[in-house]
Design a protein around this motif. Structure first.
Motif, PDB file in Angstrom:
ATOM      1  N   ASP A   1       0.823  -1.214   0.000  1.00  0.00           N
ATOM      2  CA  ASP A   1       0.000   0.000   0.000  1.00  0.00           C
ATOM      3  C   ASP A   1       0.859   1.267   0.000  1.00  0.00           C
ATOM      4  OD1 ASP A   1      -2.301  -1.503  -0.024  1.00  0.00           O
ATOM      5  OD2 ASP A   1      -2.682  -1.315   2.135  1.00  0.00           O
ATOM      6  N   LYS A   2       1.959   1.243   0.736  1.00  0.00           N
ATOM      7  CA  LYS A   2       2.820   2.421   0.773  1.00  0.00           C
ATOM      8  C   LYS A   2       3.463   2.681  -0.591  1.00  0.00           C
ATOM      9  CE  LYS A   2       4.014   2.191   5.726  1.00  0.00           C
ATOM     10  NZ  LYS A   2       3.643   3.539   6.155  1.00  0.00           N
ATOM     11  N   ALA A   3       3.791   1.617  -1.307  1.00  0.00           N
ATOM     12  CA  ALA A   3       4.356   1.782  -2.647  1.00  0.00           C
ATOM     13  C   ALA A   3       3.343   2.446  -3.571  1.00  0.00           C
ATOM     14  CB  ALA A   3       4.771   0.424  -3.203  1.00  0.00           C
ATOM     15  N   ASN A   4       2.102   2.012  -3.477  1.00  0.00           N
ATOM     16  CA  ASN A   4       1.053   2.613  -4.302  1.00  0.00           C
ATOM     17  C   ASN A   4       0.822   4.074  -3.934  1.00  0.00           C
ATOM     18  OD1 ASN A   4       0.463   0.305  -5.866  1.00  0.00           O
ATOM     19  ND2 ASN A   4      -0.816  -0.532  -4.227  1.00  0.00           N
ATOM     20  N   ALA A   5       0.877   4.387  -2.638  1.00  0.00           N
ATOM     21  CA  ALA A   5       0.677   5.770  -2.199  1.00  0.00           C
ATOM     22  C   ALA A   5       1.797   6.673  -2.707  1.00  0.00           C
ATOM     23  CB  ALA A   5       0.594   5.827  -0.676  1.00  0.00           C
ATOM     24  N   LEU A   6       3.028   6.182  -2.643  1.00  0.00           N
ATOM     25  CA  LEU A   6       4.166   6.965  -3.152  1.00  0.00           C
ATOM     26  C   LEU A   6       4.042   7.193  -4.656  1.00  0.00           C
ATOM     27  CD1 LEU A   6       6.906   5.162  -1.061  1.00  0.00           C
ATOM     28  CD2 LEU A   6       6.409   7.616  -0.921  1.00  0.00           C
ATOM     29  N   ALA A   7       3.624   6.147  -5.378  1.00  0.00           N
ATOM     30  CA  ALA A   7       3.436   6.277  -6.823  1.00  0.00           C
ATOM     31  C   ALA A   7       2.340   7.297  -7.141  1.00  0.00           C
ATOM     32  CB  ALA A   7       3.093   4.919  -7.424  1.00  0.00           C
TER      33      ALA A   7
ATOM     34  N   ALA B   1      14.125   5.275  -8.596  1.00  0.00           N
ATOM     35  CA  ALA B   1      14.174   4.845  -7.192  1.00  0.00           C
ATOM     36  C   ALA B   1      12.981   5.426  -6.441  1.00  0.00           C
ATOM     37  CB  ALA B   1      15.487   5.292  -6.561  1.00  0.00           C
ATOM     38  N   ALA B   2      12.259   4.561  -5.711  1.00  0.00           N
ATOM     39  CA  ALA B   2      10.993   5.008  -5.116  1.00  0.00           C
ATOM     40  C   ALA B   2      10.797   4.540  -3.686  1.00  0.00           C
ATOM     41  CB  ALA B   2       9.827   4.548  -5.982  1.00  0.00           C
ATOM     42  N   SER B   3      11.879   4.398  -2.925  1.00  0.00           N
ATOM     43  CA  SER B   3      11.705   4.218  -1.495  1.00  0.00           C
ATOM     44  C   SER B   3      11.178   5.523  -0.913  1.00  0.00           C
ATOM     45  CB  SER B   3      13.036   3.855  -0.835  1.00  0.00           C
ATOM     46  OG  SER B   3      13.922   4.972  -0.862  1.00  0.00           O
ATOM     47  N   SER B   4      10.675   5.478   0.300  1.00  0.00           N
ATOM     48  CA  SER B   4      10.206   6.713   0.933  1.00  0.00           C
ATOM     49  C   SER B   4      11.322   7.743   1.007  1.00  0.00           C
ATOM     50  CB  SER B   4       9.672   6.408   2.339  1.00  0.00           C
ATOM     51  OG  SER B   4       8.560   5.556   2.285  1.00  0.00           O
ATOM     52  N   THR B   5      12.518   7.293   1.346  1.00  0.00           N
ATOM     53  CA  THR B   5      13.651   8.212   1.441  1.00  0.00           C
ATOM     54  C   THR B   5      13.967   8.836   0.093  1.00  0.00           C
ATOM     55  OG1 THR B   5      14.574   6.899   3.251  1.00  0.00           O
ATOM     56  CG2 THR B   5      16.057   8.430   2.159  1.00  0.00           C
TER      57      THR B   5
ATOM     58  N   GLY C   1       8.473   5.143   5.478  1.00  0.00           N
ATOM     59  CA  GLY C   1       9.019   3.867   5.955  1.00  0.00           C
ATOM     60  C   GLY C   1       9.026   2.740   4.959  1.00  0.00           C
ATOM     61  N   TYR C   2       8.825   3.040   3.665  1.00  0.00           N
ATOM     62  CA  TYR C   2       8.810   1.988   2.648  1.00  0.00           C
ATOM     63  C   TYR C   2      10.173   1.929   1.952  1.00  0.00           C
ATOM     64  CZ  TYR C   2       7.627  -0.613  -1.557  1.00  0.00           C
ATOM     65  OH  TYR C   2       7.613  -1.547  -2.561  1.00  0.00           O
ATOM     66  N   PRO C   3      10.700   0.719   1.657  1.00  0.00           N
ATOM     67  CA  PRO C   3      10.125  -0.620   1.854  1.00  0.00           C
ATOM     68  C   PRO C   3      10.600  -1.325   3.121  1.00  0.00           C
ATOM     69  CG  PRO C   3      11.975  -0.789   0.383  1.00  0.00           C
ATOM     70  CD  PRO C   3      11.886   0.656   0.764  1.00  0.00           C
ATOM     71  N   ALA C   4      11.217  -0.565   4.043  1.00  0.00           N
ATOM     72  CA  ALA C   4      11.661  -1.184   5.294  1.00  0.00           C
ATOM     73  C   ALA C   4      10.491  -1.813   6.045  1.00  0.00           C
ATOM     74  CB  ALA C   4      12.353  -0.158   6.174  1.00  0.00           C
TER      75      ALA C   4
END
Length: 601
Positions: free
Chosen positions: A175-181, A230-234, A295-298
């Motif tokens: 879900d966090k990956a989708n939200a970031l996208a 690159a699409a981690s939260s950071t 906090g994604y993808p940790a």
């Protein structure tokens, strides 16, 4: 009673009603024989497992053994093979608990084995350092390692397997990956409506060269083709803040009220006002992405480099958007997220013939004798077979590690600066680039003997590296040109197989590094350097372990040298791809050491 219970009761009744003389031929009776059972555990003198002494068994520390499984066979003159059949009449009673009589030997009494048993497969796990009363967390599995073990009901070797456990065993995006996208998509879709009219201009349609170029850079478009981002939260936080500053610089060159300046202002507003985002006007940057995107993808146990998006049109939709990339495709040179696995768990294993004795009292020798060979000398029968008069059984070969051990050290960087892909000088220093993880590719499921039995490939991710290990242009704190050792457990590799090894670093410098495919490595984000290792051709008659990079119960040591950051990745590439850019050299030829017995205090 159910059918399974009926069978068990019938078997027990048969055992009670049937008797055999102790003088019967060893093949002439199938009554269970009650004996003692003993074995030894060999351990490596080197630090052979993990990072801290409580997990590593370093310096003689011993975690102990659990989940013992002792499987009997009638094989008498060789090692048990995949085609052999377990002595299945007693399979329901094979899990046992051994008492440690001293630091080397294990002993249990009251075991029952069928007449004719002559060899054993034995398995055990090191006792986890976490509580076993609840399902272990991602962090606990990562620290202790985890393998999915399969022991079939019949315990025949052909059905026994050990498979790397996937950290996130799904190919659907979190879900966090989708939200970031969605956040990135909203920014890319920014539009400006002329005040007092219905005229709308989309950022994507602007023809002003600088604004158009900024859009193409943001969506990762090169020569019309989109590339992975690159699409981690950071990374997303750094990415949108970099865009905000670029827009800030650009809009100053346009007149107030112009379409160009207005679209710049709208882009900034989209960055600032997206749901959940916290923006600091004084710092002119996003300071927090909110719970839905942080906090994604940790949060699912994966490395930052596994988080990737691409600008594309999804199936069933009519316009492009940022889409999380979760699988390896012909367009993506990334690793599918379901392929990342925990390090290997510390399993013990032996495949051994036995010695037997018709005398009782062997337990006394476990404290009076100091070597396993001396203990074994107290059993009269070599290549023994359980008979009705057998009183004691010893498993000849000690338990060894079923897994392999990798040691990694960093070589001192010989220059104070190195080049990135843009030919910029990047200052190395002593703590700018800490090692944060090791990723080992080409890890396959293994069979009953801990040897690969599948072409399926996993990538073991170990973030539990030794604290404080960094790339350094100075001599390390140990007064050496090589760093302290970081360790991980892995599975045996195939003969002549090339292994991909990835070192994960964090950019703690103040410089933005340009890496492979123009990927930007912002301060505070992770990057990845890839090495490949393949056994050199060996002469006829060479030791078996020389044919492979990793071998069970052995330690492989590698020293890595970094001379450039031009081959650094800001995302993790597909480690099976022939297009890998090699960014770290194995400067000390990998070598394997033979474990030796030590006291297990």
């Amino acid at each position: 009673m159910n059918k399974k219970t009926d069978i068990l009761v019938a078997l027990l009744i048969t055992m009670v009603m049937t008797a055999c003389s102790i003088y019967d031929d060893r093949d002439g009776c199938d009554d269970p024989v009650e004996t003692s059972l003993s074995l030894s555990v060999a351990n490596a003198k080197q630090v052979t497992t993990r990072q801290t002494s409580d997990v590593t068994q370093a310096n003689g520390y011993f975690r102990g053994l659990t989940n013992w499984l002792v499987i009997p066979f009638e094989v008498r003159d060789r090692k048990i093979t995949v085609d052999d059949l377990a002595k299945r009449e007693r399979l329901y009673g094979l899990t046992t608990k051994f008492d440690k009589t001293d630091s080397r030997f294990f002993y249990t009494e009251g075991c029952e084995f069928m007449n004719g048993v002559a060899s054993f497969l034995v398995y055990a796990r090191a006792i986890p350092t976490y509580s076993t009363t609840a399902e272990p967390t991602n962090a606990e599995k990562s620290a202790n390692g985890s393998l999915t073990a399969v022991f079939p009901a019949d315990m025949n070797p052909i059905g026994i397997t050990f498979t790397p456990e996937a950290i996130y065993g799904r190919s659907t995006a979190d879900d966090k990956a989708n939200a970031l996208a969605s956040y990135l998509t909203a920014i890319a879709n920014t539009s400006y409506t002329v005040q007092g009219t219905s005229t709308t201009y989309k950022w994507s349609n602007f023809t002003t060269p600088a604004i158009k170029a900024m859009y193409q850079n943001f969506i990762g478009q090169e020569n019309v083709t989109a590339i992975d981002i690159a699409a981690s939260s950071t990374n997303v936080l750094k990415y949108v803040n970099a865009l905000y500053q670029n827009v800030n610089s650009l809009k100053a060159s346009y007149a107030v009220g112009s379409d160009d300046r207005s679209i710049c202002e709208e882009i900034q507003e989209t960055i600032k006002n997206f749901t959940g985002v916290t923006f600091s006007d004084s710092e002119e940057k996003v300071t927090n992405l909110g719970d839905a995107m942080s906090g994604y993808p940790a949060n699912i146990g994966l490395p930052d480099g596994a988080a990737v998006v691409r600008w594309e049109t999804p199936t069933g939709k009519d316009k492009p958007e940022f889409v999380p990339q979760t699988q390896t495709t012909t367009m993506d040179n990334v690793t599918g997220i379901a392929r990342y696995a925990y390090p290997a768990e510390l399993y013990y294993y032996t495949n051994s013939l036995i010695k037997t004795s018709t005398e009782e009292g062997q337990k006394q020798y476990y404290t009076s004798e100091d070597t396993w060979a001396k203990v074994l000398s107290k059993y009269e029968y070599d290549n023994g077979v359980v008979t009705p008069n057998t009183k004691a059984v010893a498993i000849i070969d000690p338990l060894q590690y079923g897994v392999a051990h990798l040691q990694v050290m960093l070589k001192k960087v010989e220059t104070t600066t190195v080049k990135d892909a843009a030919d910029a000088d990047i200052t190395i220093g002593t703590s700018n680039f800490p090692l944060t993880a090791i990723i080992v590719g080409n890890q396959h499921p293994v069979a009953f003997d801990f040897k690969p039995n599948s072409t399926d490939a996993y990538f073991m991710y170990d973030p539990n590296v030794t604290s404080g290990v960094c790339l350094s242009s100075s001599t390390y704190t140990n007064s050496s040109d090589v760093s302290a050792v970081s360790r991980t457990l892995v599975l045996q590799s195939n003969d002549d197989e090339e292994i991909s090894l990835v070192l994960e670093f964090q950019n703690n410098s103040t410089q933005t590094i340009e890496g492979v495919n123009h990927g930007l490595i912002y301060p505070g984000t992770k990057f990845y350097l890839v090495a490949k290792v393949k056994p050199e051709a060996v002469a006829e008659g060479a030791e078996d372990y020389e044919k492979r990079v990793f071998t069970q119960d052995r330690t492989t040591t590698m020293t890595m040298k970094v001379e450039s950051l031009a081959k650094a990745y800001n995302i993790l590439p597909n480690l099976l791809s022939p297009r890998l850019e090699i960014g770290v050299q194995v400067v000390t030829k990998w070598m394997q050491v033979v474990p030796t017995d030590v006291m297990l205090e």
